[in-house]
Design a protein around this motif. Structure first.
Motif, PDB file in Angstrom:
ATOM      1  N   MET A  55       0.651  -1.452   0.262  1.00 56.49           N
ATOM      2  CA  MET A  55      -0.040   0.023  -0.024  1.00 56.49           C
ATOM      3  C   MET A  55       0.934   0.981   0.118  1.00 56.49           C
ATOM      4  O   MET A  55       1.638   1.405   1.231  1.00 56.49           O
ATOM      5  N   VAL A  56       0.710   1.827  -1.242  1.00 54.65           N
ATOM      6  CA  VAL A  56       1.257   3.552  -0.544  1.00 54.65           C
ATOM      7  C   VAL A  56      -0.064   4.417   0.076  1.00 54.65           C
ATOM      8  O   VAL A  56      -0.928   4.968  -0.878  1.00 54.65           O
ATOM      9  N   ILE A  57       0.573   5.401   0.845  1.00 51.84           N
ATOM     10  CA  ILE A  57      -0.171   6.099   1.666  1.00 51.84           C
ATOM     11  C   ILE A  57      -0.099   7.614   0.525  1.00 51.84           C
ATOM     12  O   ILE A  57       1.094   7.739   1.207  1.00 51.84           O
ATOM     13  N   VAL A  58      -0.521   8.259   0.354  1.00 55.89           N
ATOM     14  CA  VAL A  58       0.319   9.431  -0.514  1.00 55.89           C
ATOM     15  C   VAL A  58      -0.326  10.799   0.557  1.00 55.89           C
ATOM     16  O   VAL A  58      -1.651  11.164   0.409  1.00 55.89           O
ATOM     17  N   ALA A  59       0.415  11.295   1.163  1.00 56.26           N
ATOM     18  CA  ALA A  59       0.134  12.636   1.987  1.00 56.26           C
ATOM     19  C   ALA A  59       0.416  13.490   1.215  1.00 56.26           C
ATOM     20  O   ALA A  59       1.629  14.128   0.988  1.00 56.26           O
ATOM     21  N   GLY A  60      -0.502  14.266   1.008  1.00 51.09           N
ATOM     22  CA  GLY A  60      -1.289  15.092   0.004  1.00 51.09           C
ATOM     23  C   GLY A  60      -0.504  16.765   0.643  1.00 51.09           C
ATOM     24  O   GLY A  60      -0.985  16.672   2.073  1.00 51.09           O
ATOM     25  N   GLU A  61      -0.839  17.572   0.028  1.00 47.16           N
ATOM     26  CA  GLU A  61      -0.368  19.119   0.791  1.00 47.16           C
ATOM     27  C   GLU A  61      -1.240  20.646  -0.051  1.00 47.16           C
ATOM     28  O   GLU A  61      -0.902  20.439  -1.346  1.00 47.16           O
ATOM     29  N   ILE A 101      -2.991  21.224  -9.046  1.00 46.40           N
ATOM     30  CA  ILE A 101      -3.883  19.600  -9.323  1.00 46.40           C
ATOM     31  C   ILE A 101      -3.448  19.090 -10.004  1.00 46.40           C
ATOM     32  O   ILE A 101      -3.433  17.668  -9.592  1.00 46.40           O
ATOM     33  N   ALA A 102      -3.067  19.584 -11.211  1.00 48.83           N
ATOM     34  CA  ALA A 102      -3.456  19.132 -12.660  1.00 48.83           C
ATOM     35  C   ALA A 102      -2.089  17.144 -12.627  1.00 48.83           C
ATOM     36  O   ALA A 102      -2.846  16.804 -12.740  1.00 48.83           O
ATOM     37  N   TYR A 103      -1.031  18.646 -11.622  1.00 46.52           N
ATOM     38  CA  TYR A 103      -0.150  17.505 -12.116  1.00 46.52           C
ATOM     39  C   TYR A 103      -0.192  17.172 -10.089  1.00 46.52           C
ATOM     40  O   TYR A 103       0.779  15.488 -10.947  1.00 46.52           O
ATOM     41  N   THR A 104      -0.489  17.281  -9.518  1.00 48.48           N
ATOM     42  CA  THR A 104      -0.725  16.626  -8.260  1.00 48.48           C
ATOM     43  C   THR A 104      -2.072  14.749  -9.306  1.00 48.48           C
ATOM     44  O   THR A 104      -1.730  13.598  -8.865  1.00 48.48           O
ATOM     45  N   GLY A 126       2.880  18.782  -3.193  1.00 46.97           N
ATOM     46  CA  GLY A 126       1.720  19.278  -3.870  1.00 46.97           C
ATOM     47  C   GLY A 126       1.715  20.289  -4.256  1.00 46.97           C
ATOM     48  O   GLY A 126       1.946  20.473  -5.253  1.00 46.97           O
ATOM     49  N   SER A 127       0.315  21.017  -3.341  1.00 49.76           N
ATOM     50  CA  SER A 127       0.016  22.644  -3.857  1.00 49.76           C
ATOM     51  C   SER A 127       0.916  23.374  -3.205  1.00 49.76           C
ATOM     52  O   SER A 127       0.296  24.666  -3.624  1.00 49.76           O
TER      53      SER A 127
END
Length: 545
Positions: A238-244, A424-427, A382-383
């Motif tokens: 499982m990969v958990i992506v912690a967004g920013e 956002i589009a790049y994420t 992220g952003s």
């Protein structure tokens, strides 16, 4: 006879200690408190005299604080420090709508130079020089006429008592109105410079002192692999992506008018459209996301005193790693392997700052060599603002014209939104790449869970960036995107009902659900898992693990 060479400068002004304190307090209130004055006359609309009396009480409070701290030889250093503090904080408060409280102090103390340097702009330096540096130089230039020790003590007592008396006396002229405002309109006193950041710094120091005495309590030491996980024929990954800093308002998966999520929309994912965050800044939200505590129970000390989701997964036998392209793991991975991504991991993504594509090469290599159940956390940049245009490759600047300066007030709203939407589009593109490389690796049973730590303000209501306190935070800072992707073999191996999970994705969720839901998805059995918060456990096609 004086030996101070400055005493012989022509035209040098001489002031009493009280006069110097008086002038500095007036400068601070009048010229470094634009946001305070705006709040004041909005709250007391149509009652200018009531507003001015309250302002008088605040001025007396500033004078009281100065009188308590700026004593004798400490006077000039204290005044210079207060002027510089107010010069710095008033820029962010007045220009960007930031509230400088304990949480914001914590963010500043835990950030990196690479992140913070984008906030140091020519406009910021000019503001600090004018409103902090210039009056500080004048304070250093003037001569202070010192009285004898006993006369000085007597004068200090009179001024301090007088200032305290003014605070109380002015407030009591309309105590009912003022007490109501102080209770209901916290943003008013939260905008007073430099008192608000000083109070925040004291609260932060108290919090950090208490944290030095914390003993970490084990969590989920009874964790074990449930029957489906134990029976999986291949290692689960499982990969958990912690967004920013991704706000749900700008995700087309949630109804935003622009196509910012074409990659995820083309894949078999679940989008949680009603997800909310634990906080509005990374220093709070990131550890809270992984904590067994809910937002209602979470505190900095509480988070540190409990092991978290990653520790429980390690107890259950998973190999757990933290990969970082941001400002660190905030103690979430304190007991586990962690690494920071650099140009060595993907030079084409680091010019000079690394965008999130830097994770991909190492993730593909890792997925191709895994021999045991594994969880990898990818902590995105992220952003993160204000330099949004640095968070995506130039060739992926889809929405134009985009703001290309960290000085957001120099850009139009359209340019700011365009730059942010490009992040956002790049994420979206990055998450699509993560899904594809995981799905293509048939030696593992893969899944991906994504959640942003908090949202962002893009100028709405005069607010920019993030970090607003709970009482002031708009939905744009707390409504965040959350995504789950499961490969077909993950669903089959762990007996998960896709239709049931899809139904639950339509319900309101929050960071509170993350701890138990990840454990539920992975079929980890432990008393630490809360069945009420577990979105996956009830969606098993067979007996619960």
């Amino acid at each position: 006879m004086t030996t101070d060479p400055r005493a012989f400068l022509p035209g040098r002004l001489t002031l009493s200690p009280f006069t110097l304190n008086l002038l500095v307090s007036l400068w601070l209130l009048a010229l470094t408190n634009g946001t305070f004055w705006g709040h004041l006359f909005r709250i007391f609309d149509g009652r200018p005299l009531t507003a001015l009396v309250f302002a008088g009480a605040v001025w007396a409070l500033i004078l009281l604080v100065i009188s308590l701290l700026a004593v004798r030889r400490a006077q000039k250093p204290v005044l210079v420090a207060l002027l510089l503090i107010a010069g710095v904080t008033s820029y962010y408060v007045d220009k960007l709508g930031v509230v400088v409280d304990r949480e914001m102090i914590q963010n500043a103390m835990t950030t990196t130079f690479a992140e913070s340097r984008h906030l140091i702009t020519p406009a910021f330096l000019g503001h600090v020089a004018l409103y902090g540096g210039l009056p500080a130089l004048l304070v250093l230039w003037v001569r202070v006429r010192r009285a004898t020790v006993w006369r000085g003590i007597g004068g200090w007592v009179m001024v301090t008592a007088g200032a305290a008396g003014m605070v109380v006396g002015l407030l009591f002229t309309d105590m009912k109105a003022y007490s109501t405002v102080l209770r209901a309109d916290k943003e008013l006193m939260g905008s007073v410079q430099p008192l608000a950041p000083m109070a925040g710094a004291l609260r932060y120091a108290k919090m950090m002192f208490k944290s030095t005495q914390i003993v970490v309590q084990p969590t989920g030491t009874d964790a074990r692999k449930g029957p489906y996980l134990a029976a999986a024929e291949k290692p689960v990954l499982m990969v958990i992506v912690a967004g920013e800093t991704a706000r749900a308002a700008n995700w087309s998966l949630g109804g935003y008018g622009r196509e910012t999520n074409p990659d995820l929309a083309a894949r078999d994912i679940l989008y949680y459209s009603q997800a909310t965050s634990c906080g509005t800044a990374t220093a709070t939200s990131l550890p809270c996301m992984f904590s067994p505590l809910t937002k209602a129970d979470y505190s900095y000390e509480g988070g540190l005193s409990h092991e978290n989701l990653l520790d429980v997964l390690a107890h259950a036998g998973f190999k757990v790693e933290w990969w970082d392209n941001n400002t660190g793991h905030k103690d979430v991975a304190a007991r586990l392997p962690s690494r920071t991504m650099t140009a060595a991991d993907g030079a084409e993504f680091c010019q000079p700052e690394c965008i999130d594509g830097v994770f991909l090469k190492d993730l593909a290599e890792k997925a191709a060599t895994i021999t045991e159940d594994t969880v990898i956390v990818l902590h995105q940049i992220g952003s993160h603002g204000p330099s949004y245009w640095l968070r995506y490759p130039a060739e992926r600047e889809i929405f134009q014209p985009a703001c290309h300066t960290p000085e957001l007030t120099e850009c139009t709203t359209e340019e700011i939104v365009n730059a942010y939407d490009n992040t956002i589009a790049y994420t979206d593109h990055f998450l699509g790449q993560v899904i594809d490389l995981l799905d293509a690796q048939d030696r593992v049973v893969p899944a991906m869970f994504y959640a942003s730590d908090h949202g962002e303000s893009l100028g709405e209501g005069g607010l920019y960036l993030h970090g607003a306190p709970d009482f002031l935070a708009p939905d744009t800072q707390t409504h965040v995107p959350m995504v789950l992707w499961m490969s077909e073999r993950f669903r089959a191996s762990l007996a998960l009902d896709a239709a049931c999970l899809a139904d639950r994705a339509e319900q309101p969720v929050s960071h509170d659900n993350m701890f138990s839901t990840v454990l539920g998805l992975l079929d980890v059995t432990t008393t630490a898992r809360d069945a009420v918060l577990d979105l996956a456990g009830p969606c098993r096609t067979g007996a619960s693990g």
